[in-house]
Enzyme design. Structure first.
Site, PDB file in Angstrom:
ATOM      1  N   CYS A   1       0.652  -1.523  -0.435  1.00  0.00           N
ATOM      2  CA  CYS A   1       0.040  -0.207  -0.006  1.00  0.00           C
ATOM      3  C   CYS A   1       1.028   1.185  -0.409  1.00  0.00           C
ATOM      4  O   CYS A   1       0.200   2.563  -0.935  1.00  0.00           O
ATOM      5  CB  CYS A   1      -1.111  -0.114   1.218  1.00  0.00           C
ATOM      6  SG  CYS A   1      -1.096  -1.759   2.282  1.00  0.00           S
TER       7      CYS A   1
ATOM      8  N   GLN B   1       1.304 -10.637  -3.109  1.00  0.00           N
ATOM      9  CA  GLN B   1      -0.354 -10.523  -2.987  1.00  0.00           C
ATOM     10  C   GLN B   1      -0.265  -9.972  -5.238  1.00  0.00           C
ATOM     11  O   GLN B   1      -0.069  -9.536  -5.405  1.00  0.00           O
ATOM     12  CB  GLN B   1      -0.160  -9.325  -2.211  1.00  0.00           C
ATOM     13  CG  GLN B   1      -0.798  -9.691  -1.027  1.00  0.00           C
ATOM     14  CD  GLN B   1      -0.892  -8.659  -0.078  1.00  0.00           C
ATOM     15  OE1 GLN B   1      -0.565  -7.415  -0.040  1.00  0.00           O
ATOM     16  NE2 GLN B   1      -1.595  -8.746   1.187  1.00  0.00           N
TER      17      GLN B   1
ATOM     18  N   ASP C   1      -2.195  -7.572  -6.044  1.00  0.00           N
ATOM     19  CA  ASP C   1      -2.797  -6.309  -5.149  1.00  0.00           C
ATOM     20  C   ASP C   1      -2.780  -5.328  -5.517  1.00  0.00           C
ATOM     21  O   ASP C   1      -1.623  -4.530  -6.839  1.00  0.00           O
ATOM     22  CB  ASP C   1      -1.444  -5.738  -3.842  1.00  0.00           C
ATOM     23  CG  ASP C   1      -1.921  -5.714  -2.765  1.00  0.00           C
ATOM     24  OD1 ASP C   1      -3.483  -5.588  -2.327  1.00  0.00           O
ATOM     25  OD2 ASP C   1      -0.796  -5.007  -2.055  1.00  0.00           O
TER      26      ASP C   1
ATOM     27  N   LYS D   1     -14.820  -3.537   5.210  1.00  0.00           N
ATOM     28  CA  LYS D   1     -14.305  -4.663   4.001  1.00  0.00           C
ATOM     29  C   LYS D   1     -15.318  -5.978   3.540  1.00  0.00           C
ATOM     30  O   LYS D   1     -16.522  -6.574   4.267  1.00  0.00           O
ATOM     31  CB  LYS D   1     -13.154  -5.535   4.308  1.00  0.00           C
ATOM     32  CG  LYS D   1     -13.000  -6.381   5.547  1.00  0.00           C
ATOM     33  CD  LYS D   1     -12.311  -7.386   5.907  1.00  0.00           C
ATOM     34  CE  LYS D   1     -11.966  -7.761   7.636  1.00  0.00           C
ATOM     35  NZ  LYS D   1     -11.177  -8.605   7.790  1.00  0.00           N
TER      36      LYS D   1
HETATM   37 ZN   LIG Z   1      -2.846  -2.255   0.676  1.00  0.00          ZN
END
Ligand SMILES: [Zn+2]
Ligand SMILES: [Zn+2]
Length: 677
Positions: free
Chosen positions: A368, A415, A417, A503
């Site tokens: 992130c 991931q 992601d 989420k």
């Molecule tokens: Zn993230």
């Protein structure tokens, strides 16, 4: 104990006035003897101040066995409990999942009874039910042997045949402690001291001569523990501290019937047959190397081929769906992790820092902050949003040694992601697109069933959550709306959201009915604030974007592990590392083999020719052991006719067909990503 009669409210809405002191069993019998026989325990919700549904989910496993229950909350009680106040009453039969836990915990009492009868010097720890059975912790200097376990099983059968009633008794706490201390029952002394109040009466259950400190509930008698098996033995330190005495934990499992127990073992056998660690070795897909360290995956050529197909599919899909691909480093300065907050709340899950000449660095546990830096690198306006950055990003997380498990729990993984930066008005369409994408992933890779959970906040615990009320409301409403509009059934779990946002989790159901948590779509109101993210809105003002984290495979390693087990290593044609095995019958057919191989490779297939000087059947067997979808065999006859004799995995010999026809057929299966073969 006041009223002479009490009101019992039954699930069908009827109310019965019964004398105070009536038991659930008596009420069951008055409804029907069959119901009484089928009931395991009763579920009570007292009407005065009752908080329906507030079952003791928050309690630790130990507190759940010993601490006095909240008498105003919904709780399970013995069928022999004397009811003394107005209450809702539900008779819990074998149809209720809670009932199985009660049977299993009761089986733990039966096991402890058997152990004390056979080995009276043993000291008792505790014996809870688990998701798959039960265990009991014992302290005894001599280790139990496999013969001992067999003897314990036999003795348990006797105790069940004796059909001893589980009798609930109370004793003053001080007296109970005195007795436990006198007998050297250090574990029971600990549990009583820790989980009961001074001056209280302590709850015991007796069956036959065996007495255990426990709050219950249990089945009415040992005869109701019908199908069980003592399984295995493991060591555990008392209270998890290696300075403490070592306990012997005996595991067992119990079911309502022998049939259920047999089905359970059949399922375990099937799961063992599909174990991705075993298949990973057998099919030469991946390894974990001692010299390199635990939890670090080596992808061998065959596994790497499947990974390439997964990754290519994922990247292409991302591009098709309006994502932009990015790549980011594996390490960053600790300063970055301080800004993101990981250094504070996530440090325990990260690899320890390493010192370079200019600063301390850490491996990344998440992608992130890196995607955020890309976003932040240039000014953004509403026209740039949503910005969707996707990366197959390698992350490293610290897992305690001994907790790693094949591909499922590792220290380094990839991931799939992505981070979506958008305006609040775009939340709904973005989430909707994420859910569509998640469904596409599951369907493409052969999973038809999945379960969805929506984790929301606990608005009464405001202090624990970052972000404004408005944003939380908007995000939760959007997630809700999207799932409703798509007609996706889901379970809302209040209080389960991360502190930074609500989420959606998608859990797939594999061929054995096991649930796997893979895809997740998470809101984040925290990082955009920490990194001061902005965009210039249509109004010319600066605003903070909303950020969505989403991963669909979750972890490529884990997803691959699930795929291996789901398919038992027999990957569909489009995923199989080697799709077609070629078996020339003799060396005479090598030239034709080369021709077939070239034609298949030209058509885009992954092909392997077994040109060894071996018997045809041995070559076929080897390809079959590798779970190769197609095996093509050819000799003089086929070579003369430009044909191949086709063996299809799971279907056997399909006879001869022209090579061109075979290519067309196999191609259509690959192109449609069929899971038929
Ligand atoms: Zn993230
Ligand atoms: Zn108990």
């Amino acid at each position: 104990m006041s009223k002479p009669t009490i009101a019992i409210h039954l699930p069908d809405g009827s109310v019965r006035e019964v004398p105070s002191g009536t038991t659930p069993l008596e009420i069951a019998n008055s409804i029907s003897p069959r119901l009484a026989a089928a009931s395991v325990v009763a579920r009570l919700t007292p009407l005065a101040g009752g908080t329906a549904g507030a079952a003791s989910g928050e309690e630790s496993a130990e507190a759940a066995m010993y601490a006095a229950q909240d008498a105003s909350a919904t709780r399970l009680v013995d069928l022999s409990t004397r009811l003394v106040e107005d209450t809702r009453l539900e008779l819990v039969t074998e149809k209720d999942p809670e009932a199985l836990k009660v049977v299993r915990h009761s089986a733990a009492h039966v096991m402890a009874s058997a152990v004390l009868e056979l080995f009276p010097e043993t000291k008792l720890g505790h014996g809870p039910a688990t998701d798959s059975g039960f265990f009991y912790d014992f302290y005894r200097e001599k280790p139990f042997t496999p013969e001992d376990l067999a003897e314990i099983q036999e003795r348990m059968i006797e105790i069940v045949e004796r059909d001893e009633k589980f009798v609930h008794e109370f004793e003053p706490r001080e007296k109970a402690l005195e007795e436990f201390e006198r007998d050297g029952d250090f574990m029971k002394t600990h549990f009583v001291t820790r989980f009961t109040e001074p001056g209280s009466a302590v709850s015991f259950y007796r069956n036959g001569k065996f007495v255990d400190f426990c709050r219950g509930p249990h089945v009415p008698s040992t005869g109701r523990v019908k199908a069980f098996k003592v399984l295995s033995l493991a060591g555990a330190y008392w209270l998890g501290d290696e300075k403490n005495p070592q306990l012997q934990r005996i595991y067992g499992t119990a079911f309502f019937s022998q049939k259920d127990l047999d089905a359970h073992f059949a399922r375990l056998e099937e799961a063992a047959r599909r174990d991705h660690r075993v298949l990973g070795k057998q099919l030469d897909l991946f390894s974990i190397q001692d010299l390199a360290g635990a939890g670090l995956i080596f992808w061998h050529p065959r596994g790497a081929m499947i990974r390439k197909i997964m990754e290519d599919w994922m990247r292409d899909e991302c591009l098709r769906r309006g994502y932009q691909l990015v790549y980011t480093p594996h390490v960053a300065r600790v300063n970055l992790w301080q800004t993101s907050g990981h250094e504070g709340f996530y440090a325990g899950n990260m690899f320890t820092p390493m010192e370079l000449d200019d600063a301390m660095y850490r491996m990344k546990p998440m992608n992130c902050p890196f995607h955020i830096l890309i976003y932040k690198n240039s000014p953004k306006s509403y026209r740039d949003l949503p910005a969707r950055y996707a990366e197959l990003g390698n992350v490293y997380r610290y897992e305690r040694s001994g907790t790693m498990h094949g591909l499922l729990r590792v220290r380094g993984f990839t991931q799939d992601d992505a981070h979506i930066f958008c305006m609040p008005s775009q939340i709904e369409s973005e989430v909707s697109a994420c859910i569509d994408f998640a469904e596409a992933v599951l369907k493409t890779f052969g999973f038809t069933e999945f379960k969805v959970e929506l984790s929301t906040w606990d608005p009464n615990d405001r202090a624990h959550y970052a972000g404004s009320d408005e944003n939380w409301d908007l995000a939760i409403r959007s997630l809700d709306n999207v799932l409703k509009a798509k007609g996706i059934p889901y379970k809302t779990i209040p209080g389960e959201a991360a502190f930074y946002g609500p989420k959606i989790d998608v859990k797939l159901v594999d061929v054995l009915g096991r649930l796997w948590q893979l895809s997740t779509v998470q809101f984040d109101f925290n990082l955009p604030a920490r990194f001061d993210l902005e965009y210039v809105g249509e109004d010319g003002e600066r605003h903070q974007p909303v950020m969505v984290h989403r991963a669909l495979f979750g972890s490529v390693e884990r997803f691959f592990g699930v795929l291996i087990e789901h398919y038992a290593g027999a990957f569909p044609l489009w995923l199989a590392p080697v799709q077609i095995g070629l078996v020339p019958i003799s060396e005479r057919h090598t030239a034709y083999a080369q021709k077939v191989e070239a034609a298949l490779k030209d058509a885009g297939f992954r092909v392997e020719t077994d040109a060894r000087n071996e018997k045809m059947n041995a070559k076929i067997r080897d390809f079959a052991n590798q779970k190769t979808p197609y095996i093509l065999v050819f000799g003089d006859k086929e070579a003369a006719a430009d044909a191949v004799s086709v063996r299809t995995r799971g279907k056997g010999d399909q006879g001869s067909m022209p090579l061109a026809d075979f290519i067309a057929k196999a191609k259509s299966l690959v192109e449609s990503q069929s899971t038929e073969l």
